[in-house]
Design an enzyme around this catalytic site. Structure first.
Site, PDB file in Angstrom:
ATOM      1  CD  GLN A 185      32.217  26.554   5.162  1.00 20.99           C
ATOM      2  OE1 GLN A 185      31.989  25.601   5.907  1.00 20.99           O
ATOM      3  NE2 GLN A 185      31.395  27.583   5.048  1.00 20.99           N
ATOM      4  CE1 TYR A 213      25.172  38.191   8.872  1.00 22.25           C
ATOM      5  CE2 TYR A 213      23.841  37.588   6.967  1.00 22.25           C
ATOM      6  CZ  TYR A 213      23.929  38.113   8.245  1.00 22.25           C
ATOM      7  OH  TYR A 213      22.804  38.551   8.891  1.00 22.25           O
ATOM      8  CG  ASN A 218      33.900  29.339   0.755  1.00 22.27           C
ATOM      9  OD1 ASN A 218      34.834  28.746   0.241  1.00 22.27           O
ATOM     10  ND2 ASN A 218      32.784  28.719   1.124  1.00 22.27           N
ATOM     11  CD  GLU A 234      32.567  39.052   7.200  1.00 23.17           C
ATOM     12  OE1 GLU A 234      32.689  39.131   8.443  1.00 23.17           O
ATOM     13  OE2 GLU A 234      31.796  38.258   6.634  1.00 23.17           O
ATOM     14  CG  ASP A 294      27.243  31.094   4.803  1.00 22.11           C
ATOM     15  OD1 ASP A 294      26.625  30.472   5.687  1.00 22.11           O
ATOM     16  OD2 ASP A 294      28.384  30.773   4.422  1.00 22.11           O
ATOM     17  CB  CYS A 319      25.985  26.811  10.018  1.00 30.56           C
ATOM     18  SG  CYS A 319      25.789  28.322  10.985  1.00 30.56           S
ATOM     19  CD  GLU A 353      27.528  24.877   6.960  1.00 25.76           C
ATOM     20  OE1 GLU A 353      27.138  25.697   6.108  1.00 25.76           O
ATOM     21  OE2 GLU A 353      28.120  25.197   8.001  1.00 25.76           O
TER      22      GLU A 353
END
Length: 361
Positions: A185, A213, A218, A234, A294, A319, A353
């Site tokens: 980010q 994801y 994070n 992921e 996400d 996003c 976002e």
């Protein structure tokens, strides 16, 4: 973002984003969004510059969208972190003064952190070798940075290839390995707001979390404190490596990390297909009450939409508000929005976002 911006316009531009999100969510009777603003300057922790040569002298350069041959020469970049701005001049002057560093240098990339670390990548149109290492080491020590050199087929790493960020979420500080060239980010201040909002939205739970994801972990790290167990997935190998390192660095022991695409997770959880990467993992031992997604800008694919619909709660960070709205149209028959937020990760652009918490009707 264009290279011209005015901090005096920030509040007005943020208000327009808020209204845009409200308008998109009108069909779903969403509550009023919480709005998390950004600092108006020095908010971006990453920056990448081409070098542009005039009269034999190198200058930092950026380009307006669609103008890749029309350079805008730059000495400072107010949206970039203070650390980047401190380094820009001394770094370029040192490269001009030392041919081993400056010859055929065409791009400089900065990665900084809220915790104060800085990693700089110098990119060349010529091979670099041990002689470059020696000159770069002197520069790294002078400026208190880490350096990487890149040329075709070569990568020279001094110190390490990542920074360690520290983010404050609720009452805890989390450490994150952020690898050069990997996704992170870019706005650390707003990222902290995102993580804190997600933590507050899910509350305390006695069941388990499914995360799709997960990137470098994070969200995984702080969310792990609110669930019995977490299964995080992921596809990117480099992101998985960073996520594993981050779990170990923060001594998180209730997360199982699996390298699968979201479509493969759907196939595994619905019993359509078995995966070797799931050997030794008892899927039946999980009691998923919440799914966290996400996704990329394209949003959730139809199969993943059907998967997340199965769970009591869906925490969705987006996003791209347009694809979020499209996905919500599919989920509206089974879930309702109970919380909503806007995170201004990218001031002075149309990008934003957003986050929603959906609960089963």
């Amino acid at each position: 973002m264009g290279l011209s911006f005015n901090p005096a316009d920030y509040d007005q531009e943020l208000a327009a984003k808020r209204q845009r999100l409200i308008d998109l969510l009108v069909p779903f009777n969403a509550p009023e969004p919480q709005v998390f603003s950004s600092p108006t300057e020095h908010f971006r922790l990453r920056a990448e510059f081409r070098l542009w040569y005039q009269d034999g002298q190198a200058h930092y350069a950026m380009f307006e969208p669609g103008e890749k041959y029309k350079a805008v020469l730059i000495e400072q970049l107010p949206i970039a972190s203070r650390r980047i701005n401190e380094l820009m001049g001394p770094l370029l002057e040192a490269c001009k003064a030392e041919p081993l560093l400056g010859r055929k240098l065409f791009q400089i990339e900065f990665l900084t952190t809220l915790s104060g670390e800085a990693l700089v990548t110098l990119c060349y149109h010529r091979p670099i070798d041990e002689q470059w290492d020696a000159a770069a080491q002197v520069l790294a020590e002078q400026l208190g940075i880490m350096l990487i050199g890149r040329s075709r087929g070569r990568k020279r790493v001094l110190q390490r290839d990542h920074v360690v960020e520290e983010l404050q979420v609720a009452d805890r500080t989390w450490s994150y390995q952020q690898v050069e060239g990997g996704f992170t980010q870019p706005n650390g201040h707003v990222n902290q707001h995102m993580l804190s909002w997600a933590l507050d939205a899910v509350g305390e739970n006695t069941d388990d979390l499914l995360e799709l994801y997960c990137g470098n972990g994070n969200f995984t790290l702080p969310l792990s404190t609110r669930f019995r167990k977490v299964m995080a997935t992921e596809l990117s190998k480099s992101s998985v490596r960073s996520a594993i390192a981050n779990l170990e660095m923060n001594q998180v022991d209730n997360v199982t990390l699996i390298r699968l695409a979201s479509e493969e997770v759907t196939q595994a959880l619905t019993g359509v297909r078995e995966f070797r990467r799931l050997q030794g993992i008892d899927l039946s031992s999980y009691d998923f009450g919440t799914v966290f997604v996400d996704p990329p800008r394209a949003g959730l694919d139809p199969a993943t939409l059907e998967l997340v619909r199965r769970y009591q709660r869906i925490l969705y960070i987006s996003c791209n508000p347009e694809t979020l709205a499209n996905n919500l149209a599919e989920l509206d028959s089974t879930h309702r929005i109970t919380r909503c937020a806007l995170f201004d990760q990218f001031p002075y652009t149309h990008h934003m976002e957003s986050g929603v918490l959906l609960e089963r009707r």
